[in-house]
Structures are given as C-alpha cells and as structure tokens.
Design a protein around this motif. Sequence first.
Motif, PDB file in Angstrom:
ATOM      1  N   MET B  94       0.827  -1.205   0.000  1.00  0.00           N
ATOM      2  CA  MET B  94       0.000   0.000   0.000  1.00  0.00           C
ATOM      3  C   MET B  94       0.864   1.258   0.000  1.00  0.00           C
ATOM      4  O   MET B  94       0.567   2.225  -0.697  1.00  0.00           O
ATOM      5  N   GLN B  95       1.977   1.214   0.746  1.00  0.00           N
ATOM      6  CA  GLN B  95       2.869   2.380   0.783  1.00  0.00           C
ATOM      7  C   GLN B  95       3.493   2.642  -0.581  1.00  0.00           C
ATOM      8  O   GLN B  95       3.827   3.774  -0.903  1.00  0.00           O
ATOM      9  N   ASN B  97       1.852   2.143  -3.291  1.00  0.00           N
ATOM     10  CA  ASN B  97       0.690   2.384  -4.155  1.00  0.00           C
ATOM     11  C   ASN B  97       0.480   1.285  -5.191  1.00  0.00           C
ATOM     12  O   ASN B  97      -0.008   1.539  -6.288  1.00  0.00           O
ATOM     13  N   SER B  99      -1.787  -1.521  -5.832  1.00  0.00           N
ATOM     14  CA  SER B  99      -3.024  -2.081  -5.270  1.00  0.00           C
ATOM     15  C   SER B  99      -3.180  -3.561  -5.638  1.00  0.00           C
ATOM     16  O   SER B  99      -3.781  -4.313  -4.880  1.00  0.00           O
ATOM     17  N   LEU B 173      -6.666   3.265  -4.383  1.00  0.00           N
ATOM     18  CA  LEU B 173      -5.964   3.600  -3.139  1.00  0.00           C
ATOM     19  C   LEU B 173      -6.005   5.108  -2.871  1.00  0.00           C
ATOM     20  O   LEU B 173      -4.975   5.779  -2.858  1.00  0.00           O
ATOM     21  N   LYS B 178      -6.630   4.401   2.287  1.00  0.00           N
ATOM     22  CA  LYS B 178      -5.358   4.119   2.976  1.00  0.00           C
ATOM     23  C   LYS B 178      -5.539   4.255   4.481  1.00  0.00           C
ATOM     24  O   LYS B 178      -5.025   3.443   5.253  1.00  0.00           O
TER      25      LYS B 178
END
Lengths: 131, 209
Positions: B94-95, B97, B99, B173, B178
């Motif tokens: 997620m950090q 980006n 997905s 995202l 988030k």
Amino acid sequence: MSEHAEAQHGHDEHDEHDGVSAVHATMKGYLTGFGLASLLTLIPFWLVMSGAFAKSGPADALILLLAGIQIIVHMVYFLHMNTKSEGGWNMLALVFTIVLVVITLSGSIWIMFHLNDNMMPSLMQNPANLP
Amino acid sequence: MSDTTMTMSGSPEPLKFHVEGEHHVENGTLLGFWLYLMSDCLVFACLFAAYGVLGRDYAGGPSAAQVLELPVVAINTTLLLLSSITYGFAVLEMQQNRSGPMMGWLVITGLLGASFIGLELTEFSHLVSIGAGPQRSAFLSSFFTLVGTHGLHVTCGLIWLVVLMVQVSKKGLIPANKRRLMCLSMFWHFLDVVWVGVFSFVYLMGVLP
C-alpha cells in the motif's frame, strides 16, 4: 506562519499529515517482528508440550514473562508504537490502559482469592443459609 | 490549523483564540482508533480477570488439561501470526501504491483468518458435543466467553477486510482508503496481541499440572 505555508502545499504533503504515511512500515521491521514473535511462541509451546516442567510455578512465571515480551515485540514492530507517534498521545493512552489492566487483573484475582479464604465456614455448613 | 480570529470594534489588534505554538494532532483518526483499541483492551482485561478467578472452578466437570488440545492451539497461533505478517506485507505494498499485490496479500490474510475461525469453531463444537459446553462449569463459561469474544473480533475483522477490498477495488488507493487500511492493520495486529494473552494464560497455563 509556518502552518499556513504547510497547508498550502500539494496533495502529497497533505497525505503526510493524515498520519497514514507518517507511520512508515518497513520490510525489515516486519520480518524482525515476525522472527522474534515466532521464537517467543515456539519456546513456551515447546516447554509445555514436551513436558519439560514438572511443577507449574516456575513454568507459569516463564510463560507470562515470554508473553509479556512478545506483546512488546508486537507493539513495537507491528503496531509501530513509539513515544513520538501522534504527538505522544498514543503512548499516554497505552500507559493509562496498562495501569487500568494491571489494577483490574491483580485486584480481581487478589480480592476473589481472599474472598474464598474468608468465607465463614459456620454459615456455609448450615443448609438453611445455602442459596 | 485554522486561525480563528475576530476583530472587535475599537480593539487595536485582532483577538486570537489559538495560541501560537499550540498544536493538536493532525487528522486524529488513527489516534481515535487507538483509543478505541485501548478501551477494547479493557474489555478483554475484564474477561481475562474473570477467567483468572474462575479458571480452576471445574464443578466436577472436565479440567482444562482434559479438554484443551494444544496441537490445535499451536496451529491456530501459527495461522494468526502468519496473517499478521501477510497484513504487514499488504501495508508495505500500500505504501508503494501497488493495489494489485496489496489485494493479493489481503486475500491471503483473509484466508488465514477464516481458517483460524474455522478451526476455533470446530474446537468449540467438539467441546459442546462431549458435554463440555459453556453451561457445564464456571471454568468453561469463562473460557467460552473469553475465547469466543476474541473469535467474534476476528470475525468482525474479516467482514471489515472484505468490505475494504470492495472499497479499494471500486475507488482505488485514495487517502481515505489508505486511512481505513491502516485502521484495520492496527485492529488486526491488536487481535494478535490479545491472542498472545489467550494462548499463554488460558491454554498453556491451563494444561500445566
């Protein structure tokens, strides 16, 4: 007016202030936490399942100690706790909760065991007094 | 930070209601969720205290050493710990980006969590079927309440996970998603922390002589 200057920055800067990106998780941190947690889980399970302890006294203390260390490992590596996160309020809430948890647990166990000891046997033996 | 200022007629300079240097947490969602987790912690502390008081009151029924099966608990613990690290990997994706890989890790996390719940329900139904249900003794009442409450939390976490995956697939995202993913991350790791207490205090210490 540094606040004004920051507020006018772009979207990425704003994202930092959501506190989402402020928590910076790393692969190294997660793997360290996972390794330590696995070790701290394996040791007590092995101790109990292999029957290494004949008496429960020292085993209880060791299991609780290892559980306490593992909880700290989880807090640091998985929940990213430190004294700086959320301006220190996270840590303050945690310390307050720990105080309450310790009072609740030790208080309940202490009082209830003494209550059992201090029950008046003469009353308990008369069937008329039993519920 | 908003500067709340007001000019009063006749006063030489505007009145300020925000002192310079005074600051509060920016967007306190994660802090608020942390406070919820801490209050949840107190719920579990009360259940642990109840188990601590009643855990050896068997009322002539089966003892903890007779009904609790450590191999099952060892598998359950492994499943939950693995689901913790896979959620961690999802947060890492997620950090960045990404997905797609993130959703993959979330699916694995969900499957591990579902296996945990499945195994726990099997254990519960086995206990009830051999006459060691929650109504048998004070020990079993407090056992089912404590372990069941934890299981209920994991179930809620699974529902939340599925809902979040739908949200991410629909909206991507975005910062709001988030933030939600970080909240669920805290929730999920918190449940693992509680489980450490459960397997140590209930299972391991319960089966000791």
